[in-house]
Write an enzyme that holds these catalytic residues in place. Structure first.
Site, PDB file in Angstrom:
ATOM      1  N   ASP A 221       0.839  -1.199   0.000  1.00  0.00           N
ATOM      2  CA  ASP A 221       0.000   0.000   0.000  1.00  0.00           C
ATOM      3  C   ASP A 221       0.874   1.250   0.000  1.00  0.00           C
ATOM      4  OD1 ASP A 221      -2.676   1.229   0.358  1.00  0.00           O
ATOM      5  OD2 ASP A 221      -1.870   1.843   2.300  1.00  0.00           O
ATOM      6  N   GLU A 279       1.634  -0.245  -4.958  1.00  0.00           N
ATOM      7  CA  GLU A 279       0.668   0.777  -5.366  1.00  0.00           C
ATOM      8  C   GLU A 279       1.452   2.052  -5.631  1.00  0.00           C
ATOM      9  OE1 GLU A 279      -3.364   2.967  -3.674  1.00  0.00           O
ATOM     10  OE2 GLU A 279      -1.750   2.445  -2.295  1.00  0.00           O
TER      11      GLU A 279
END
Length: 535
Positions: A221, A279
């Protein structure tokens, strides 16, 4: 149609033995996938119960959105214990059972990792609040004195992604107003200080904990976050068209992040055949490629295709940019049309029959491209966004942080419909789901679509099977063909041709035998808002 131009891909020679270079990943948003215990929230038991469906779909790997222990201020992206499973989803035994059964079905298991921040309920943050300014406990996070009289103003002018300032002031042990801590996201998600070696050491411990249990990889993330600029300077936010995802945003994409990824990669290298995908909201192709150099991430999410409008020029540009971003570093391109943060493609492409037809076409475009593909749960069912959820049902922190002016991402997170004629469509043994499922989804259930050869699910199943079995889906380069205005066509080195008609009139197909089309042909021509594969 004749070949006019070659766009190089990025997969390096010899990469074909790495399972992720052409894998189809299936993103599971656990709370919305399947509920096994009747509390209205999806869980690991539900995922395990549906592995047969995923095997039937033909995917190679699943990516589990956060299931680690969390107070759920941001649906699991606020982690209080990164080496445990939240009771909402099960426990470590349930995770072990899921990994074992998935592996028995030849499905890899990857999971979310959240290294930019922790929950404010993490023991480290509790210790930081109890400690004095300048203490080792506070040094694991980013605490600063405030500005102005009595330090009453935030240390800089950075905003939070979720609205409001990116700083929250704490009350010190003696009851007086004290320092401020940085949180790029919600105030319940304090940013870690990656200049502190304790932080890297703890993350590496977490990596090994899950890899030792059989996890095949991680989705990282905010992989372009973590590192912060020296001195945390103010920024002229008028320079940013949006408050997020701009390359000049000082909150993200600072050079120090690459050393963090090198440390992660060293740990991953201890476990052969495991991978990491980041990401990465970075638009510049060269800077994007830096993240997937051979000693950093294995894969990087490139969101250009998900952001592209439905049109030949915009889709081609997204493909060319995505391939160029990895070519210089010998990386593998990635493709996705939606995820838990992005409006679903059926809605994005126009909703109704037009949006549905375009989503079918783009599924074939995506699955024809070289590299790894990420399918968000429900995309294979043609689910639209649910934009009329009742206000009282909304749970995304964006809704609260924006003062109820932005509805947030709940519309793309509504639970999946499995069977039956009424909500919650077999989502679980109870008659409820954590977000309400529209009654209009009766025709979109897995049960209904499995029996319909013309359904979105049947199209995905067929396309994934062909992609995995046909030799025409080989080669890292694509050749672009001359096409009518509003259309595009490309050829894989193995021989597959993919044509997209983004106009409102039928067009002639390129030469070749038809392998699959997203819509019936019109007198032998490719229908409007349709795509086809030929060999």
């Amino acid at each position: 149609m004749s070949s006019v131009e070659r766009t190089p891909g990025g997969v390096d020679p010899g990469a074909g033995d790495r399972w992720w270079t052409n894998a189809v990943f299936y993103q599971i948003y656990p709370r919305s996938f399947s509920d096994s215990n009747g509390d209205g929230v999806g869980d690991l038991g539900g995922v395990r119960e549906r592995l047969g469906y995923l095997e039937l779909l033909g995917i190679d790997a699943i990516w589990l959105s956060p299931v680690m222990r969390s107070p759920m201020a941001d649906h699991g992206y606020d982690v209080s214990d990164p080496r445990d499973i939240d009771p909402l989803f099960g426990d470590l035994e349930a995770m072990d059972a899921l990994i074992a059964e998935a592996h028995a079905r030849h499905i890899r298991v990857t999971m979310d990792l959240v290294p930019n921040h922790t929950s404010d309920q993490h023991p480290w943050f509790a210790a930081a609040l109890a400690a004095a300014p300048g203490s080792p406990e506070r040094n694991r996070y980013i605490f600063r004195d405030g500005r102005g009289p009595d330090g009453a103003e935030p240390p800089n002018n950075w905003p939070s992604i979720f609205g409001g300032p990116a700083w929250t002031r704490v009350t010190e042990a003696d009851g007086t107003p004290g320092q401020w801590y940085l949180h790029i996201f919600a105030r319940e998600q304090p940013d870690l200080n990656w200049d502190n070696p304790d932080v890297a050491e703890d993350l590496h411990t977490t990596l090994r904990f899950w890899l030792d249990r059989g996890i095949d990889g991680f989705r990282i993330d905010v992989a372009h976050g973590m590192a912060k600029p020296e001195g945390l300077p103010d920024h002229d936010w008028a320079l940013n068209e949006l408050m997020r995802n701009d390359d000049n945003d000082p909150r993200f994409n600072n050079p120090g992040v690459h050393e963090i990824h090198r440390g992660i990669r060293k740990v991953m290298n201890e476990y052969p055949d495991t991978m990491s995908v980041g990401e990465i909201w970075v638009r510049d192709n060269e800077r994007f490629g830096e993240y997937i150099r051979p000693d950093e991430l294995h894969l990087g999410f490139n969101f250009r295709l998900a952001e592209a409008e439905f049109g030949a020029e915009s889709v081609r540009a997204a493909i060319e940019h995505s391939l160029a971003a990895v070519a210089a570093v010998g990386g593998t391109p990635t493709w996705t049309l939606s995820n838990h943060d992005v409006e679903r493609e059926v809605t994005r492409y126009g909703n109704g029959p037009v949006g549905w037809a375009r989503a079918r076409a783009m599924a074939l475009v995506e699955l024809a491209l070289p590299g790894a593909v990420f399918v968000y749960n429900g995309a294979e069912l043609g689910l639209p966004n649910v934009d009329d959820l009742p206000d009282e049902a909304l749970q995304d922190p964006v809704w609260e942080r924006s003062g109820h002016t932005e509805r947030g991402r709940d519309g793309c997170r509504v639970p999946l419909p499995w069977e039956g004629a009424a909500p919650p469509f077999g989502f679980g043994p109870s008659d409820s789901s954590w977000l309400p499922i529209p009654p209009s989804w009766a025709g979109l259930t897995v049960e209904a679509q499995l029996e319909d050869v013309g359904s979105m699910l049947s199209l995905y199943r067929t396309a994934i099977e062909l992609r995995s079995q046909r030799p025409e889906f080989s080669g890292a380069e694509i050749d672009w063909y001359g096409s009518p205005p509003g259309c595009l066509a490309f050829r894989r080195r193995g021989g597959l041709i993919c044509a997209l008609n983004a106009t409102d009139a039928p067009i002639p197909l390129p030469p070749g035998a038809l392998l699959l089309a997203s819509a019936p042909l019109v007198d032998g021509a490719l229908a409007p808002n349709a795509a086809a594969w030929l060999v």
